[in-house]
Design a protein around this motif. Structure first.
Motif, PDB file in Angstrom:
ATOM      1  N   ASP A 116      -8.726  -0.182  -3.533  1.00 50.84           N
ATOM      2  CA  ASP A 116      -7.262  -0.803  -4.007  1.00 50.84           C
ATOM      3  C   ASP A 116      -6.382   0.255  -3.321  1.00 50.84           C
ATOM      4  O   ASP A 116      -5.764   1.356  -3.637  1.00 50.84           O
ATOM      5  CB  ASP A 116      -7.246  -0.485  -5.451  1.00 50.84           C
ATOM      6  N   GLU A 117      -6.021  -0.144  -1.814  1.00 49.78           N
ATOM      7  CA  GLU A 117      -5.048   0.525  -1.065  1.00 49.78           C
ATOM      8  C   GLU A 117      -3.768   0.347  -1.546  1.00 49.78           C
ATOM      9  O   GLU A 117      -2.791   1.431  -1.450  1.00 49.78           O
ATOM     10  CB  GLU A 117      -5.290   0.263   0.263  1.00 49.78           C
ATOM     11  N   ASP A 118      -3.122  -0.556  -2.338  1.00 50.17           N
ATOM     12  CA  ASP A 118      -1.834  -0.612  -2.910  1.00 50.17           C
ATOM     13  C   ASP A 118      -1.705   0.525  -3.874  1.00 50.17           C
ATOM     14  O   ASP A 118      -0.476   1.120  -3.834  1.00 50.17           O
ATOM     15  CB  ASP A 118      -1.760  -2.078  -3.526  1.00 50.17           C
ATOM     16  N   GLU A 119      -2.604   0.919  -4.681  1.00 53.47           N
ATOM     17  CA  GLU A 119      -2.439   1.855  -5.631  1.00 53.47           C
ATOM     18  C   GLU A 119      -2.078   3.277  -4.811  1.00 53.47           C
ATOM     19  O   GLU A 119      -1.103   4.095  -5.147  1.00 53.47           O
ATOM     20  CB  GLU A 119      -3.684   2.218  -6.613  1.00 53.47           C
ATOM     21  N   HIS A 122       1.390   3.163  -3.169  1.00 53.29           N
ATOM     22  CA  HIS A 122       2.377   3.263  -4.127  1.00 53.29           C
ATOM     23  C   HIS A 122       2.447   4.642  -4.500  1.00 53.29           C
ATOM     24  O   HIS A 122       3.670   5.049  -4.789  1.00 53.29           O
ATOM     25  CB  HIS A 122       2.113   2.351  -5.318  1.00 53.29           C
ATOM     26  N   THR A 161       2.421   4.530   5.905  1.00 55.07           N
ATOM     27  CA  THR A 161       2.328   3.500   5.169  1.00 55.07           C
ATOM     28  C   THR A 161       3.574   2.951   4.653  1.00 55.07           C
ATOM     29  O   THR A 161       3.909   1.942   3.858  1.00 55.07           O
ATOM     30  CB  THR A 161       1.519   3.827   3.862  1.00 55.07           C
TER      31      THR A 161
END
Length: 189
Positions: A116-119, A122, A161
């Protein structure tokens, strides 16, 4: 390669965990490889997949990238529209490489697979991440890392990122920063 790939070294519970120094060295090796591939290689590179499975390590933990595609030498960039399109394409590929490199740094620091790269993105983008960065360090490292180097590495991950107009760091800038902030503190393995 003798040591296998980075993913195996980070995530195989039967292997000796990578030290902080080796992780820093891997980050610098990959940044140097990206600079060469995108700025000096002939024929030019147009695509590199940067993830822990594609980072191979020799017996001295020197990192090598394994998934590299080169531009077609027969490709004609002589027309202005083709050259412009080609340069835009190359710039997009460079931005993608910078983002992927930022994700690789997060995996090196946290020791977590990036499902879960979004986590993680973020977390590193939020303004308070500096207060929680020590909680995110790979448990295999314990307290065996340099806080200033950790902060420098996470700053690079944060810059890599970012999305949109904020994404303004280049591969050569990343390498020079890492060499200046980190490499001077890195002792032999």
């Amino acid at each position: 390669m003798e040591t296998g790939n980075l993913k195996e070294c980070l995530h195989d519970p039967l292997r000796t965990p990578l030290t902080w120094r080796i992780r820093l060295k891997i980050a610098i090796d990959i940044a140097a490889a990206l600079e060469y591939l995108y700025y000096f290689c002939d024929p030019p590179v147009y695509d590199v997949s940067i993830n822990s499975s594609n980072v191979l390590l020799d017996e001295d933990f020197v990192a090598k990238l394994s998934d590299v595609d080169f531009r077609d030498p027969g490709h004609d960039d002589t027309k202005e529209s083709n050259a412009s399109l080609s340069q835009d394409y190359i710039n997009q590929k460079r931005r993608n490489a910078v983002f992927q490199f930022g994700m690789l740094i997060l995996e090196l620091v946290t020791g977590q697979s990036l499902g879960d790269e979004d986590e993680l993105v973020h977390w590193v983008q939020e303004s308070e991440f500096a207060y929680s960065m020590h909680k995110m360090v790979d448990a295999d490292l314990g307290d065996n890392y340099d806080s200033k180097e950790l902060k420098s590495l996470l700053l690079i991950a944060r810059l890599c990122t970012r999305t949109g107009d904020e994404a303004a760091i280049s591969i050569p800038q990343i390498l020079r920063y890492l060499q200046g902030k980190v490499e001077s503190h890195v002792s032999p393995i």
